[in-house]
Design an enzyme around this catalytic site. Structure first.
Site, PDB file in Angstrom:
ATOM      1  N   SER A   1       0.849  -1.188   0.000  1.00 35.89           N
ATOM      2  CA  SER A   1       0.000   0.000   0.000  1.00 35.89           C
ATOM      3  C   SER A   1       0.894   1.251   0.000  1.00 35.89           C
ATOM      4  CB  SER A   1      -0.941  -0.036   1.204  1.00 35.89           C
ATOM      5  OG  SER A   1      -1.989   0.879   1.052  1.00 35.89           O
TER       6      SER A   1
ATOM      7  N   HIS B   1      -7.415  -5.681  -1.359  1.00 33.50           N
ATOM      8  CA  HIS B   1      -6.231  -4.997  -0.836  1.00 33.50           C
ATOM      9  C   HIS B   1      -5.461  -5.860   0.154  1.00 33.50           C
ATOM     10  CE1 HIS B   1      -3.876  -1.374  -0.553  1.00 33.50           C
ATOM     11  NE2 HIS B   1      -4.030  -1.287   0.750  1.00 33.50           N
TER      12      HIS B   1
END
Length: 716
Positions: free
Chosen positions: A565, A684
């Site tokens: 991320s 994610h």
């Protein structure tokens, strides 16, 4: 495949034996299929008079057949390469064996039942069980493994009504941030009313047994739900057995537009507490008295400059965690009748250490970060220190949250070489006892972990924790993985990872740098790695790598970097700025196009940390310089790179990774493979099934060892 055998002498009870340890060499002749011939478009943008080319803009369309074709072609190249690594299967088998042990959560009481999560070993998702206090027999309550056939639908949230008779839970499909809410009677698990659809970034807060508060955005009407911008969050109240279309808008919308809205009730259910924000740092704070019909929201904090949250109340008195005039955090008290900051009184003042706070058994627990490790203190409700909680060692303690009437609570403790252990803690005596220890086949006594401080480019001292097998030689030959994050006020405190055993038992070093931009030393540390100071984060990470080389833990030929991320941005920026420093790079689900990140999903909320290219010419130039997608240079020999992303990632859309990988393959000059591994039906990271995690970690270690020319010693 070259295999060597080593004879290990074992002396036990006076008997000497010889075991053969199989050593599998890396392969010298692995070939990389030709990279896909990625089409380039004419797209150009103008920022403050400067023309910026974006030839791979078409990869942002995750619905197009061309993008899907490109994804398939890239995965073919990647899987062909990984399939040639001689010890890939041995690593997978080792990980599967290591993962295969019973895992438990700390128990929690709701109504007549004690609930806990358990995983038998290799189950894709944890299962929720329960039992009554006087019953030794456990009952399966909720099994997320049955949500889908492949384990990719996960439990994303769970909340019980105060009496425990009702439960609301969220499920996520394919790792998406979009969820749906299902409400059930806990007695017989029968469903109550219709499911609530299209929910995103939401907690679940019960109001008695009437219904729940939840938050969401309007579902995008055009384009992809995975990548379209979601901008205005809204707080709703859903009354049981009514259609979702009739849910009451409580906060947000046209009158009070906000990007993120959260809601919670105080434990006595008198006050509804609402936090409202436009970025990931700083929030307004509002409180509504539910005991008074049609009462208005009362403003506690009317700006988003600092973080604030209500911990509890005692009648009209509110206990609030705040960073106002306290960058490391403190706890104050105020009266609901006049709660503005001018009336606040310190309950637990700010210290030199960063504070996180929770309530349990009517006590306040202050969980401080001291050089990125836990220090926990127990206070009474008047702010008087009762004791420092004795922890089993230096590491991370979490938990310390329970209902007001509880006198025994649970916390978990871990560090990089000690698997998570759950402890039962007595509020009255302050003593702890082991409740559940980990069943993993790993001996921590063979390993050590230590904290070092190194100097960054501008002279700042930065902490880093190193973990490895005892007795390693500092001769520059140890395979090393350097991990970092450095953003959004998030702290990296020590936590055990089953996957990292693979590295450490092969004689490798696992290093975690606590970079600026994180929250390890409070808001000032965070701000020192944001906007026009973001380069500090990359400098800190590069300095960590240089420390590892200078101290002979490893060499550039044996050093890998990893992060996900915002950490994916960190890795990609570092490898573009200092490609010669690293042998292997793993930018995972990264924010890699810094000129356009704010145009997708909730990306605009990250502007507090990054700034945007639309802000002003200075901010644009700063972002343009380090943006990994734009910083790649033709004819450069980049590290062996495996970009990782997922097709259902609607937090950091996969277009970031797609575009970066396409340009990296275009510009890279050298023998190192530069690949992209794209997971299908995943998001994610949250809720990823065990089988998918093991496969991903297998490929990471196999790729790293192969490109470092490390032989793999098979462990039985």
């Amino acid at each position: 495949m070259k295999i060597k055998y080593m004879c290990l002498g074992i002396i036990a009870l006076g008997i000497t034996s010889c075991q053969q340890e199989k050593v599998i060499e890396s392969k010298s002749d692995i070939t990389v299929k030709p990279y896909p011939n990625t089409a380039k478009g004419p797209q150009k943008d103008i920022f403050f008079g400067i023309e910026v080319e974006d030839p791979y803009r078409w990869l942002e369309d995750d619905l197009s057949e061309e993008t899907k074709k490109w994804v398939n072609e890239e995965n073919v190249v990647t899987q062909d390469y990984l399939g040639q690594i001689p010890y890939r299967e041995q690593i997978r088998q080792r990980l599967e064996k290591l993962w295969n042990f019973e895992k438990f959560s700390a128990p929690f009481v709701e109504g007549e039942y004690t609930y806990f999560y358990k995983n038998d070993g290799l189950q894709n998702q944890f299962v929720l069980y329960r039992k009554k206090a006087d019953d030794t027999k456990e009952e399966l309550f909720l099994d997320p493994n049955k949500f889908s056939s492949d384990g990719t639908t996960s439990l994303a949230g769970l909340s019980f009504s105060k009496d425990g008779s009702l439960a609301a839970y969220q499920i996520s499909e394919g790792g998406s941030d979009w969820t749906k809410i299902i409400i059930i009677n806990t007695a017989d698990k029968s469903v109550v009313g219709d499911s609530l659809q299209n929910v995103k970034f939401s907690g679940l807060a019960w109001k008695g047994n009437e219904g729940i508060y939840y938050s969401s955005y309007d579902k995008p009407k055009e384009g992809s739900a995975l990548s379209a911008m979601t901008d205005q969050h809204k707080l709703y109240f859903h009354r049981l057995n009514t259609p979702q279309s009739s849910d009451q808008l409580v906060f947000g919308g046209a009158s009070t537009p906000r990007r993120y809205i959260g809601a919670a009730l105080t434990e006595d259910e008198r006050f509804l507490v609402v936090t409202a924000a436009n970025t990931t740092s700083g929030n307004e704070l509002y409180v509504k008295d539910l005991a008074v019909e049609n009462s208005p929201f009362v403003t506690v904090v009317n700006n988003m400059e600092k973080n604030h949250s209500v911990l509890d109340n005692e009648g009209n008195t509110l206990m609030i965690y705040t960073e106002l005039n306290a960058p490391n955090g403190k706890i104050i008290k105020t009266d609901f009748a006049n709660p503005l900051p001018a009336t606040w009184t310190d309950l637990i003042p700010e210290t030199d250490n960063v504070l996180s706070a929770s309530m349990a058994g009517g006590k306040i627990f202050a969980n401080y970060l001291k050089d990125a490790t836990s220090l926990v203190k127990q206070f009474d409700r008047a702010g008087k220190l009762e004791r420092e909680v004795e922890l089993p060692g230096i590491g991370t303690a979490t938990g310390f949250s329970a209902k007001k009437e509880d006198q025994e609570i649970y916390f978990s403790f871990t560090n990089y070489i000690n698997p998570g252990t759950i402890y039962k803690y007595s509020l009255t005596t302050g003593t702890s006892e082991v409740y559940k220890s980990s069943g993993i086949q790993f001996d921590p006594t063979q390993y050590e972990t230590k904290q070092v401080f190194y100097t960054s480019k501008d002279g700042t001292k930065v902490p880093m924790i190193l973990s490895y097998k005892k007795g390693i030689k500092l001769d520059g030959t140890n395979p090393t993985l350097l991990y970092g994050y450095g953003g959004f006020n998030i702290s990296l405190s020590p936590a055990f990872s089953t996957s990292n055993i693979i590295l450490m038992e092969q004689g490798g070093v696992f290093a975690v740098a606590n970079l600026r931009g994180g929250g390890e030393y409070g808001e000032n540390w965070h701000l020192a790695g944001t906007k026009l100071k973001k380069q500090n984060v990359f400098d800190d990470f590069i300095a960590a790598a240089e420390y590892l080389l200078n101290e002979k833990y490893t060499s550039s030929e044996k050093l890998a970097i990893a992060g996900g991320s915002n950490g994916g941005l960190l890795v990609a920026a570092s490898m573009t700025q200092r490609p010669e420093l690293f042998k292997v790079a793993f930018p995972a689900v990264g924010v890699l196009d810094m000129l356009r990140y704010h145009k997708f999903t909730a990306g605009a909320g990250w502007a507090y940390d990054y700034g945007t290219a639309d802000d002003n010419a200075e901010m644009f130039q700063y972002l343009y310089k380090y943006s990994p997608y734009h910083a790649l240079k033709p004819g450069t020999n980049y590290p062996a790179t495996m970009v990782t992303t997922a097709d259902h990632d609607d937090r950091v859309v996969p277009a970031h990774s797609f575009k970066f990988a396409a340009r990296l393959q275009e510009y890279h000059k050298g023998d190192n493979p530069v690949l992209i591994r794209i997971e299908t039906n995943a998001g994610h990271g949250a809720g990823k099934p065990t089988a998918m995690v093991i496969a991903e970690q297998t490929d990471k270690w196999a790729f790293m060892f192969q490109n470092m020319k490390v032989a793999y010693k098979e462990v039985k």
